[in-house]
Structures are given as structure tokens and as C-alpha cells.
Design a protein around this motif. Structure first.
Motif, PDB file in Angstrom:
ATOM      1  N   VAL A 113      -0.017  -7.020  -8.722  1.00 17.27           N
ATOM      2  CA  VAL A 113      -0.823  -5.795  -8.846  1.00 17.27           C
ATOM      3  C   VAL A 113      -1.904  -5.773  -7.768  1.00 17.27           C
ATOM      4  O   VAL A 113      -2.139  -4.741  -7.121  1.00 17.27           O
ATOM      5  CB  VAL A 113      -1.445  -5.674 -10.251  1.00 17.27           C
ATOM      6  CG1 VAL A 113      -2.493  -4.558 -10.286  1.00 17.27           C
ATOM      7  CG2 VAL A 113      -0.366  -5.409 -11.298  1.00 17.27           C
ATOM      8  N   LYS A 117      -2.363  -2.961  -4.716  1.00 18.31           N
ATOM      9  CA  LYS A 117      -3.597  -2.191  -4.496  1.00 18.31           C
ATOM     10  C   LYS A 117      -3.923  -2.098  -3.008  1.00 18.31           C
ATOM     11  O   LYS A 117      -4.592  -1.154  -2.564  1.00 18.31           O
ATOM     12  CB  LYS A 117      -4.762  -2.824  -5.259  1.00 18.31           C
ATOM     13  CG  LYS A 117      -4.706  -2.578  -6.756  1.00 18.31           C
ATOM     14  CD  LYS A 117      -5.877  -3.226  -7.462  1.00 18.31           C
ATOM     15  CE  LYS A 117      -5.837  -2.945  -8.954  1.00 18.31           C
ATOM     16  NZ  LYS A 117      -6.953  -3.594  -9.684  1.00 18.31           N
ATOM     17  N   VAL A 145       2.876   0.722 -11.857  1.00 24.46           N
ATOM     18  CA  VAL A 145       1.660   0.491 -11.063  1.00 24.46           C
ATOM     19  C   VAL A 145       1.707   1.307  -9.773  1.00 24.46           C
ATOM     20  O   VAL A 145       0.717   1.952  -9.384  1.00 24.46           O
ATOM     21  CB  VAL A 145       1.495  -1.016 -10.751  1.00 24.46           C
ATOM     22  CG1 VAL A 145       0.396  -1.246  -9.712  1.00 24.46           C
ATOM     23  CG2 VAL A 145       1.187  -1.793 -12.028  1.00 24.46           C
ATOM     24  N   GLN A 322       1.458  -2.991 -20.210  1.00 24.34           N
ATOM     25  CA  GLN A 322       0.612  -1.982 -19.585  1.00 24.34           C
ATOM     26  C   GLN A 322      -0.800  -1.998 -20.159  1.00 24.34           C
ATOM     27  O   GLN A 322      -1.791  -1.906 -19.425  1.00 24.34           O
ATOM     28  CB  GLN A 322       1.221  -0.586 -19.743  1.00 24.34           C
ATOM     29  CG  GLN A 322       2.418  -0.348 -18.840  1.00 24.34           C
ATOM     30  CD  GLN A 322       3.073   1.006 -19.028  1.00 24.34           C
ATOM     31  OE1 GLN A 322       4.192   1.223 -18.596  1.00 24.34           O
ATOM     32  NE2 GLN A 322       2.377   1.923 -19.665  1.00 24.34           N
TER      33      GLN A 322
END
Length: 330
Positions: A113, A117, A145, A322
Motif C-alpha cells: 500500500v 501511494k 487501493v 479493507q
């Protein structure tokens, strides 16, 4: 006078023409390069752009491909700068960390994750109209994501999902029946991995429903083959250290459907809200019609009660993950 000028009389300077079917791959590990080679061998793109933060590895892989460019039909470019991906029709994301032995799955997810980003905003900036194809594991959550980070409409964010698992399922079933898997129609849906759902109720060969031939035997055989599908990935990793060619070929089949607007059906991870009574945004694999815009449609696949219940369990598992992600962000 340069050698070029001695060779030919140049009538006008070169005009820059944008690629009409440009593909970018982020991540040049074994999986990323297997995707690249599979796409290049099938001549699916006029330009392939590679991106990775490891400059030497990236340069080496690009040079290796360029040395063989005589045998290819695509322009190849590579850079650590995401500008090289500008105006891509399709961006394939394979970058991420593997789950190490003894490592917790959540640790892998959190690291991936963090990587996304950094990656996704840069990809979106350079190719705001692209379709995103997510390969990174755990693929369903990482597709969710990517969707949240990109701001793209849900039909333009796709995960490889159970497309390869379905191919393995058909291969093993075809081997069992001594029939070419191209004539076997059987699908795996839901969460990619051990909790996936083998839809045995509709499995057929040339329209002959296998469950109707012998319901008890079919379910027993189907359960055993599904377990072999789940084990087959681990077998390959045990033998060679990683999987690459299967997923590379699976990605190429998805790419082919999208860029050529084939509207063929693939078992890919998509936003399943409003399908099978799912009321939330969750990405999992369902039979999807793929074309230029990404997911053009989702088949209304009939499920037996037990299959529907297993699919619901997939939703619950993914939602739990999630929600865990959301808590970790707070």
C-alpha cells in the motif's frame, strides 16, 4: 558530414507521432518482465514503456530487450521517471514486495500500500485516460487501493484476479478428462487465493454439464481439482522460486482483449457492488466482458446456494481486510 547524412538525403525532420496502443509496466521483476515478453511476442503494442526505481536493473532489462528488437515489432523505452509512461492506453502495475516465509500477510499488504501511494498518483498524472491493470498481491485488495488512490471510474481499474486460477482449473480438468482445456468451460470466482470459489454447477464440456452427468462424483472431482489449483502456485514457487510465465501469459490475454476491444470474457477482479446482492465497494473476480474501456459488463452468473454462500464469505474476508487498512490509516 555525419555517417547518417552520408547514408541518406534527409528531406524533413522526424515528426513525433504518439503511440496508438502504448502500454506501460511498472516493476521489472520476474513477473513484470514475463508480462513484457508475453506482450511483445504477441505484438500487442506499438510502444512498451518500463519503469522501476532500481535504475541498473531497469537499464539491464531494457538493453536486453532492445538487443532483440530486430525480432520485435514494438518500440521499447525505459526510465525511472514516470514521464516515460505518458499517454499510455494501459498501465500494468506489478511492483511490490513478496510475502516472505514466516512473514505476516498484513505486513506485505501494508508495504505494498505504501508503494502504491507513490506509484499510482504518478501513473495517473501521466496517463489520466488509461486503464489500470493490477497484478501486485494480494491482488483484490491492491486493486481496491489502486481504485481509491487513482480516482478512476471503477470500470477502468482491473485486477488479474482469478484469471490464471481459472486457466489452471481448466487445464487440470482437461487433463483429467483428456480433452483440450480450450473446450472446457469452468470458472473460479471470488477472492483470489485459497478462499476462491470453483463454480462447479456450470462446468461443462461443449455444453454438456458435468454435474448433471454424476452430481456426487462431479463435486468430489471438482473439490479435488480446486485444491490442486490452489496448490499449483505453491508447487511452482517451491520448484523454481517464483511464478512468472503463467501470470505473464494471463496478463497478455487481458491486454489483448482490452486493446483490441474483443469483448471476450475473463475472470478479473472488478468492483462487485450490486452484483450477487453485494451492497459495498469490494473488488473480487467475476466473469467480465473486456474491451477498450476496461470492464464493459459483468455476467449475471447463476450460482448454487453453496457457491453463493462461499462468495459471500469472500466479500466478508475482503471487507475485514479493507476495514483493517482504514484503521491503520487513522
Amino acid at each position: 558530414m555525419s555517417l547518417k547524412n552520408k547514408l541518406m538525403h534527409e528531406l524533413h525532420s522526424e515528426t513525433v507521432v504518439k503511440a496508438s496502443s502504448k502500454i506501460s509496466i511498472v516493476g521489472v521483476g520476474q513477473v513484470g518482465m514475463a508480462c513484457a515478453v508475453s506482450i511483445l511476442h504477441q505484438h500487442l503494442t506499438d510502444e512498451l514503456a518500463l519503469v522501476d526505481k532500481m535504475a541498473d536493473k531497469l537499464k539491464g532489462e531494457a538493453l536486453d530487450l532492445l538487443h532483440g528488437s530486430l525480432f520485435l515489432k514494438s518500440r521499447i523505452s525505459a526510465d525511472t521517471d514516470y514521464l516515460v509512461t505518458e499517454d499510455s492506453k494501459l498501465c500494468i502495475i506489478t511492483a511490490g514486495v513478496r510475502q516472505l516465509e514466516g512473514d505476516m500477510k498484513n505486513n506485505q499488504l501494508e508495504r505494498n500500500v505504501a508503494i502504491y501511494k507513490d506509484i499510482i498518483p504518478q501513473v495517473v498524472k501521466q496517463s489520466p485516460a488509461a486503464v489500470l491493470l493490477i497484478v501486485t498481491h494480494p491482488v483484490d485488495i491492491m486493486t481496491y487501493v489502486a481504485w481509491k488512490l487513482s480516482g478512476f471510474p471503477k470500470h477502468r481499474v482491473i485486477g488479474t484476479g482469478t484469471n490464471l486460477d481459472t486457466a489452471r482449473f481448466r487445464f487440470l480438468l482437461g487433463t483429467k478428462l483428456q480433452i483440450n482445456p480450450i473446450s472446457v468451460h469452468a470458472y473460479i470466482i471470488g477472492e483470489q487465493g485459497d478462499e476462491s470459489v470453483a463454480v462447479w454447477s456450470s462446468a461443462n464440456v461443449a455444453g454438456v454439464n458435468l454435474e448433471q452427468l454424476d452430481e456426487k462424483l462431479a463435486k468430489e472431482e471438482g473439490s479435488q481439482i480446486h485444491k490442486k489449483v490452489m496448490q499449483s502456485c505453491r508447487d511452482v514457487i517451491k520448484l523454481k522460486g517464483y511464478t512468472s510465465w503463467g501470470i505473464g501469459l494471463s496478463v497478455a490475454s487481458i491486454v489483448n482483449a482490452i486493446l483490441k476491444n474483443l469483448r471476450t470474457i475473463h475472470l478479473v477482479s472488478t468492483n462487485a457492488k450490486d452484483e450477487h446482492e453485494i451492497k459495498v465497494d469490494v473488488f473480487l473476480s467475476l466473469p467480465c466482458v473486456l474491451g477498450t474501456t476496461g470492464v464493459c459488463g459483468i455476467l449475471r452468473q447463476p450460482l448454487h446456494e453453496t457457491e453463493a454462500e462461499k462468495l459471500k464469505q469472500s466479500v466478508d474476508n475482503l471487507l475485514k481486510t479493507q476495514h483493517g487498512l482504514l484503521r491503520s490509516e487513522c
